[in-house]
Motif scaffolding. Structure first.
Motif, PDB file in Angstrom:
ATOM      1  N   ILE A  79      29.286  34.214  49.118  1.00 61.29           N
ATOM      2  CA  ILE A  79      29.156  32.996  49.924  1.00 61.29           C
ATOM      3  C   ILE A  79      30.079  31.947  49.308  1.00 61.29           C
ATOM      4  O   ILE A  79      29.989  31.656  48.112  1.00 61.29           O
ATOM      5  CB  ILE A  79      27.691  32.476  49.930  1.00 61.29           C
ATOM      6  CG1 ILE A  79      26.716  33.608  50.284  1.00 61.29           C
ATOM      7  CG2 ILE A  79      27.559  31.292  50.891  1.00 61.29           C
ATOM      8  CD1 ILE A  79      26.894  34.225  51.662  1.00 61.29           C
ATOM      9  N   PHE A 101      32.073  36.240  52.806  1.00 62.11           N
ATOM     10  CA  PHE A 101      33.179  37.192  52.630  1.00 62.11           C
ATOM     11  C   PHE A 101      32.642  38.447  51.968  1.00 62.11           C
ATOM     12  O   PHE A 101      31.505  38.467  51.481  1.00 62.11           O
ATOM     13  CB  PHE A 101      34.313  36.573  51.799  1.00 62.11           C
ATOM     14  CG  PHE A 101      33.887  36.078  50.437  1.00 62.11           C
ATOM     15  CD1 PHE A 101      33.919  36.928  49.331  1.00 62.11           C
ATOM     16  CD2 PHE A 101      33.462  34.768  50.254  1.00 62.11           C
ATOM     17  CE1 PHE A 101      33.533  36.471  48.076  1.00 62.11           C
ATOM     18  CE2 PHE A 101      33.072  34.310  48.997  1.00 62.11           C
ATOM     19  CZ  PHE A 101      33.109  35.164  47.910  1.00 62.11           C
ATOM     20  N   GLU A 125      33.361  32.181  38.193  1.00 58.17           N
ATOM     21  CA  GLU A 125      32.404  31.539  39.102  1.00 58.17           C
ATOM     22  C   GLU A 125      31.017  32.068  38.756  1.00 58.17           C
ATOM     23  O   GLU A 125      30.656  33.187  39.136  1.00 58.17           O
ATOM     24  CB  GLU A 125      32.713  31.862  40.576  1.00 58.17           C
ATOM     25  CG  GLU A 125      34.022  31.278  41.083  1.00 58.17           C
ATOM     26  CD  GLU A 125      34.136  31.312  42.607  1.00 58.17           C
ATOM     27  OE1 GLU A 125      33.290  31.970  43.263  1.00 58.17           O
ATOM     28  OE2 GLU A 125      35.074  30.689  43.136  1.00 58.17           O
ATOM     29  N   GLU A 127      27.259  32.762  39.281  1.00 63.98           N
ATOM     30  CA  GLU A 127      26.507  32.844  40.541  1.00 63.98           C
ATOM     31  C   GLU A 127      25.165  33.550  40.371  1.00 63.98           C
ATOM     32  O   GLU A 127      25.036  34.502  39.605  1.00 63.98           O
ATOM     33  CB  GLU A 127      27.329  33.595  41.606  1.00 63.98           C
ATOM     34  CG  GLU A 127      28.704  32.977  41.763  1.00 63.98           C
ATOM     35  CD  GLU A 127      29.338  33.144  43.126  1.00 63.98           C
ATOM     36  OE1 GLU A 127      28.707  33.746  44.010  1.00 63.98           O
ATOM     37  OE2 GLU A 127      30.475  32.662  43.274  1.00 63.98           O
ATOM     38  N   ASP A 156      31.508  35.864  39.982  1.00 65.10           N
ATOM     39  CA  ASP A 156      32.404  36.151  41.106  1.00 65.10           C
ATOM     40  C   ASP A 156      33.831  35.842  40.625  1.00 65.10           C
ATOM     41  O   ASP A 156      34.427  34.840  41.018  1.00 65.10           O
ATOM     42  CB  ASP A 156      31.994  35.270  42.299  1.00 65.10           C
ATOM     43  CG  ASP A 156      32.906  35.466  43.497  1.00 65.10           C
ATOM     44  OD1 ASP A 156      33.608  36.497  43.555  1.00 65.10           O
ATOM     45  OD2 ASP A 156      32.902  34.580  44.382  1.00 65.10           O
ATOM     46  N   LYS A 175      38.699  38.445  45.501  1.00 64.14           N
ATOM     47  CA  LYS A 175      37.425  38.493  44.768  1.00 64.14           C
ATOM     48  C   LYS A 175      37.094  39.903  44.301  1.00 64.14           C
ATOM     49  O   LYS A 175      36.006  40.132  43.771  1.00 64.14           O
ATOM     50  CB  LYS A 175      36.295  38.029  45.696  1.00 64.14           C
ATOM     51  CG  LYS A 175      36.509  36.660  46.325  1.00 64.14           C
ATOM     52  CD  LYS A 175      36.234  35.563  45.340  1.00 64.14           C
ATOM     53  CE  LYS A 175      36.097  34.213  46.037  1.00 64.14           C
ATOM     54  NZ  LYS A 175      35.484  33.234  45.143  1.00 64.14           N
ATOM     55  N   GLY A 244      27.195  31.935  45.649  1.00 61.78           N
ATOM     56  CA  GLY A 244      28.104  30.797  45.540  1.00 61.78           C
ATOM     57  C   GLY A 244      28.045  30.168  44.158  1.00 61.78           C
ATOM     58  O   GLY A 244      27.116  30.426  43.389  1.00 61.78           O
TER      59      GLY A 244
HETATM   60 ZN    ZN Z   1      31.978  32.754  44.499  1.00 59.34          ZN
END
Ligand code: ZN
Length: 278
Positions: A79, A101, A125, A127, A156, A175, A244
Motif C-alpha cells: 500500500i 501495488f 520502508e 511496515e 518494503d 519493490k 505502508g
Molecule cells: Zn511501502
C-alpha cells in the motif's frame, strides 16, 4: 488463545517464552510443519498454543535460524502513501482510495536475511505486514480482523530509480528485487495485542533513528484494507499486505542504503528484524 508462529529452519513452530515448539511434533502430525500449510490452520494454532505449558520445547529461539514466517505467499500486496507525513515528504496528494501495488512474492525474505543491493537508490520502508488466515471474499470492515492470521514486521525495500524512472511510476518492479522483502521475526496473532491498530513502529539505519510513528497513523487501517481488497479479489491464507510506511525514508534527502548498512526495524508486541545491506 493467542499464538506466535516462527519459521525455524524451514519448519513452522509455535513460540513461547523464548522457546520454539515444532508444530508437527506438538500436534502429533495433525498440523503440518510446512509454513505454507500451517498458516491454513489458524484455528488449530490457537488451540495448540494452549498446550505449550505442558509440552517440552524443541529448542531456544536464540540458537534457532529464523526464516520468513510466510516464505511463499500466493499474493503479496503493498500500500503506497498510507501515512500522512510520508505522503507529504513524497510531495504527493493524500490518497482518496488505497494505492495498491504488487510486491511480487519472489522478493520475500527472512527477518535476518541480507539485502542484496542491486542499484544506487535502494531505500528502506518500515511496515506492518498483515497475514491473511482464511479465504476472504466480500467481507465487511467489522469482520476484517477475524480473517487476519497475524501481524509481522516487514521492510518494503524500494529501488527508487526503478520505481519512479518510468512514467507513470511502476511500483511493482521497484519493490520486488530479490531479497527486498524481509519479514518476521515471528507472526503474532491479533488477539495478542491490547489494540492491534495502535503499535509503535520504528526503523534505524546503523543505529540512527530514521522512522518513528504508530500504526494508528495509517490513513487506511488494517480493517479497511482487508475489506477493500476482498471486494476486488479473493484473499487466501498466507496472502500478505504491506500496509505502508511512515515518514523518514531516505529518498527526500537522497540518503540511500549502501553496502555495510544495517537496517533495524521494530514493531511493538511483535519484535525486531535486522538486515545487513550487501
Ligand atoms: Zn511501502
Amino acid at each position: 488463545m493467542s499464538f506466535s508462529l516462527a519459521n525455524v529452519n524451514g519448519r513452522a513452530s509455535l513460540v513461547e517464552g523464548g522457546y520454539f515448539f515444532d508444530l508437527s511434533r506438538l500436534s502429533d502430525e495433525a498440523v503440518s510443519s510446512d509454513p505454507m500449510l500451517a498458516i491454513t490452520q489458524v484455528d488449530a494454532l490457537h488451540e495448540l498454543a494452549d498446550t505449550l505449558s505442558d509440552s517440552d520445547a524443541d529448542g531456544s529461539l536464540e540458537e534457532a535460524t529464523l526464516q520468513a514466517p510466510v516464505p511463499r505467499p500466493r499474493n503479496s500486496f503493498g500500500i503506497g502513501l498510507n501515512y500522512k507525513d510520508h505522503a507529504k515528504e513524497s510531495k504527493m496528494e493524500l490518497p482518496k482510495v488505497p494505492v495498491v501495488f504488487s510486491k511480487y512474492p519472489s522478493c520475500i525474505s527472512g527477518p535476518f536475511t541480507d539485502i542484496k543491493l542491486r542499484a544506487e537508490q535502494g531505500d528502506y520502508e518500515a511496515e506492518l505486514v498483515v497475514v491473511i488466515g482464511h479465504t476472504t471474499r466480500d467481507i465487511s470492515i467489522e469482520e476484517s480482523w477475524s480473517h487476519v492470521a497475524g501481524l509481522m514486521v516487514g521492510q518494503d525495500i524500494s529501488d527508487r530509480e526503478l520505481q519512479l524512472g518510468a512514467q507513470p511510476p511502476q511500483f511493482g518492479l521497484g519493490k520486488s528485487r530479490d531479497t527486498y522483502g524481509p519479514t518476521g521475526p515471528i507472526l503474532v496473532s491479533p488477539d495478542s495485542f491490547g489494540d492491534p491498530d495502535n503499535l509503535a513502529i520504528t526503523c534505524d539505519v546503523n543505529g540512527e533513528r530514521r522512522q518513528d510513528d504508530r500504526t494508528s497513523s495509517l490513513i487506511f487501517d488494517v480493517s479497511f484494507l482487508v475489506s477493500y481488497l476482498s471486494a476486488v479479489l479473493t484473499l487466501e491464507p498466507g496472502d500478505l499486505i504491506f500496509t505502508g510506511t511512515p515518514a523518514g525514508v531516505g529518498m527526500p534527502d537522497q540518503r540511500f542504503l549502501k553496502p555495510g548498512d544495517v537496517v533495524t526495524t521494530s514493531i511493538e508486541g511483535i519484535g525486531t528484524i535486522e538486515n545487513l545491506c550487501r
